[in-house]
Scaffold this motif. Structure first.
Motif, mmCIF file in Angstrom:
data_model
loop_
_atom_site.group_PDB
_atom_site.id
_atom_site.type_symbol
_atom_site.label_atom_id
_atom_site.label_comp_id
_atom_site.label_asym_id
_atom_site.label_seq_id
_atom_site.Cartn_x
_atom_site.Cartn_y
_atom_site.Cartn_z
ATOM 1 N N LEU A 190 -78.153 26.041 -28.606
ATOM 2 C CA LEU A 190 -78.394 26.727 -27.407
ATOM 3 C C LEU A 190 -77.902 24.902 -26.466
ATOM 4 O O LEU A 190 -77.247 24.972 -26.126
ATOM 5 C CB LEU A 190 -78.787 27.201 -26.825
ATOM 6 C CG LEU A 190 -78.660 27.723 -25.036
ATOM 7 C CD1 LEU A 190 -77.550 28.312 -25.036
ATOM 8 C CD2 LEU A 190 -79.438 28.881 -24.914
ATOM 9 N N LEU A 191 -79.569 23.962 -26.309
ATOM 10 C CA LEU A 191 -79.636 23.114 -25.546
ATOM 11 C C LEU A 191 -79.209 22.538 -25.302
ATOM 12 O O LEU A 191 -78.181 21.142 -24.698
ATOM 13 C CB LEU A 191 -81.438 22.773 -25.737
ATOM 14 C CG LEU A 191 -82.231 22.033 -25.463
ATOM 15 C CD1 LEU A 191 -81.617 21.467 -23.798
ATOM 16 C CD2 LEU A 191 -82.760 20.871 -25.544
ATOM 17 N N ILE A 243 -82.435 30.007 -18.897
ATOM 18 C CA ILE A 243 -81.275 30.583 -19.991
ATOM 19 C C ILE A 243 -82.332 30.982 -21.188
ATOM 20 O O ILE A 243 -82.225 32.338 -21.295
ATOM 21 C CB ILE A 243 -80.453 30.415 -20.287
ATOM 22 C CG1 ILE A 243 -78.770 29.919 -18.496
ATOM 23 C CG2 ILE A 243 -79.137 31.054 -20.792
ATOM 24 C CD1 ILE A 243 -78.509 28.811 -18.463
ATOM 25 N N ALA A 244 -82.818 30.008 -21.852
ATOM 26 C CA ALA A 244 -83.409 30.382 -22.349
ATOM 27 C C ALA A 244 -84.846 31.295 -22.520
ATOM 28 O O ALA A 244 -84.744 32.509 -23.244
ATOM 29 C CB ALA A 244 -84.436 29.206 -23.404
ATOM 30 N N VAL A 291 -83.028 35.300 -20.930
ATOM 31 C CA VAL A 291 -82.193 35.844 -21.758
ATOM 32 C C VAL A 291 -82.342 35.567 -23.418
ATOM 33 O O VAL A 291 -82.688 37.188 -24.227
ATOM 34 C CB VAL A 291 -80.396 34.777 -21.125
ATOM 35 C CG1 VAL A 291 -79.628 36.288 -21.946
ATOM 36 C CG2 VAL A 291 -80.132 35.353 -19.843
ATOM 37 N N PHE A 292 -82.416 34.258 -24.386
ATOM 38 C CA PHE A 292 -82.284 34.420 -25.572
ATOM 39 C C PHE A 292 -83.492 34.719 -25.929
ATOM 40 O O PHE A 292 -83.422 35.026 -26.947
ATOM 41 C CB PHE A 292 -81.924 32.672 -25.756
ATOM 42 C CG PHE A 292 -80.363 32.489 -25.819
ATOM 43 C CD1 PHE A 292 -79.986 32.696 -27.103
ATOM 44 C CD2 PHE A 292 -79.396 32.661 -24.347
ATOM 45 C CE1 PHE A 292 -78.767 32.637 -26.808
ATOM 46 C CE2 PHE A 292 -78.523 32.431 -24.841
ATOM 47 C CZ PHE A 292 -77.543 31.842 -25.979
ATOM 48 N N ALA A 293 -84.607 34.651 -25.418
ATOM 49 C CA ALA A 293 -85.368 35.357 -25.820
ATOM 50 C C ALA A 293 -85.907 36.510 -26.313
ATOM 51 O O ALA A 293 -86.365 36.973 -27.409
ATOM 52 C CB ALA A 293 -86.589 34.510 -24.972
ATOM 53 N N GLU A 332 -85.662 29.441 -33.343
ATOM 54 C CA GLU A 332 -85.621 28.217 -33.054
ATOM 55 C C GLU A 332 -83.914 27.106 -33.126
ATOM 56 O O GLU A 332 -84.132 26.090 -32.063
ATOM 57 C CB GLU A 332 -86.709 27.828 -33.816
ATOM 58 C CG GLU A 332 -86.733 25.890 -33.096
ATOM 59 C CD GLU A 332 -88.866 25.860 -33.708
ATOM 60 O OE1 GLU A 332 -88.283 24.892 -35.089
ATOM 61 O OE2 GLU A 332 -89.245 25.680 -33.377
ATOM 62 N N GLU A 333 -84.009 27.304 -34.455
ATOM 63 C CA GLU A 333 -82.250 27.159 -34.364
ATOM 64 C C GLU A 333 -81.163 26.829 -33.223
ATOM 65 O O GLU A 333 -81.306 26.385 -33.241
ATOM 66 C CB GLU A 333 -81.939 27.084 -35.850
ATOM 67 C CG GLU A 333 -81.106 26.299 -36.374
ATOM 68 C CD GLU A 333 -80.261 26.817 -37.302
ATOM 69 O OE1 GLU A 333 -79.306 26.758 -37.697
ATOM 70 O OE2 GLU A 333 -80.990 27.146 -38.655
ATOM 71 N N ASN A 334 -81.163 28.745 -33.056
ATOM 72 C CA ASN A 334 -80.530 29.188 -32.214
ATOM 73 C C ASN A 334 -80.987 28.077 -30.700
ATOM 74 O O ASN A 334 -80.024 27.285 -30.038
ATOM 75 C CB ASN A 334 -80.587 30.779 -31.471
ATOM 76 C CG ASN A 334 -80.645 31.410 -32.975
ATOM 77 O OD1 ASN A 334 -79.248 30.595 -33.620
ATOM 78 N ND2 ASN A 334 -80.441 32.424 -33.120
#
Length: 97
Positions: free
Chosen positions: A23-24, A51-52, A55-57, A17-19
């Motif tokens: 990112l946002l 993207i979240a 990719v990031f998930a 969540e912090e990442n």
């Protein structure tokens, strides 16, 4: 923040969540993330939500052992997934990704 610090902040937070918040904060609204054809995440994703999600998930649960290197305006990120080390090249513009 330097480009390297920005990129690190999206991978090295205490939680996913912090990442995501980092990112946002640093993506431009029209940021594009391109994953190569043949790669499990293949596609072009535009904006934070795409993207979240695409990719990031997955990075949060599938990648380990990150290391970073800055070469001019590009950030090279190396991480392990699928029993291999993969490079990722990220480019920043004006302090935003």
């Amino acid at each position: 923040m330097t480009p390297l610090e920005i990129v690190k902040s999206t991978y090295e937070g205490e939680t996913s969540e912090e990442n995501g918040h980092s990112l946002l904060a640093h993506l431009t609204p029209d940021a594009k993330w391109i994953e190569a054809a043949g790669f499990p995440y293949a596609g072009t994703y535009t904006g934070f939500d795409e993207i979240a999600e695409n990719v990031f998930a997955r990075l949060a649960s599938e990648w380990t052992d990150y290391r970073f290197e800055q070469i001019k305006e590009r950030i090279c990120l190396y991480g392990r997934a699928m029993n291999r080390t993969f490079p990722r090249v990220l480019r920043t513009k004006g302090g935003l990704a």
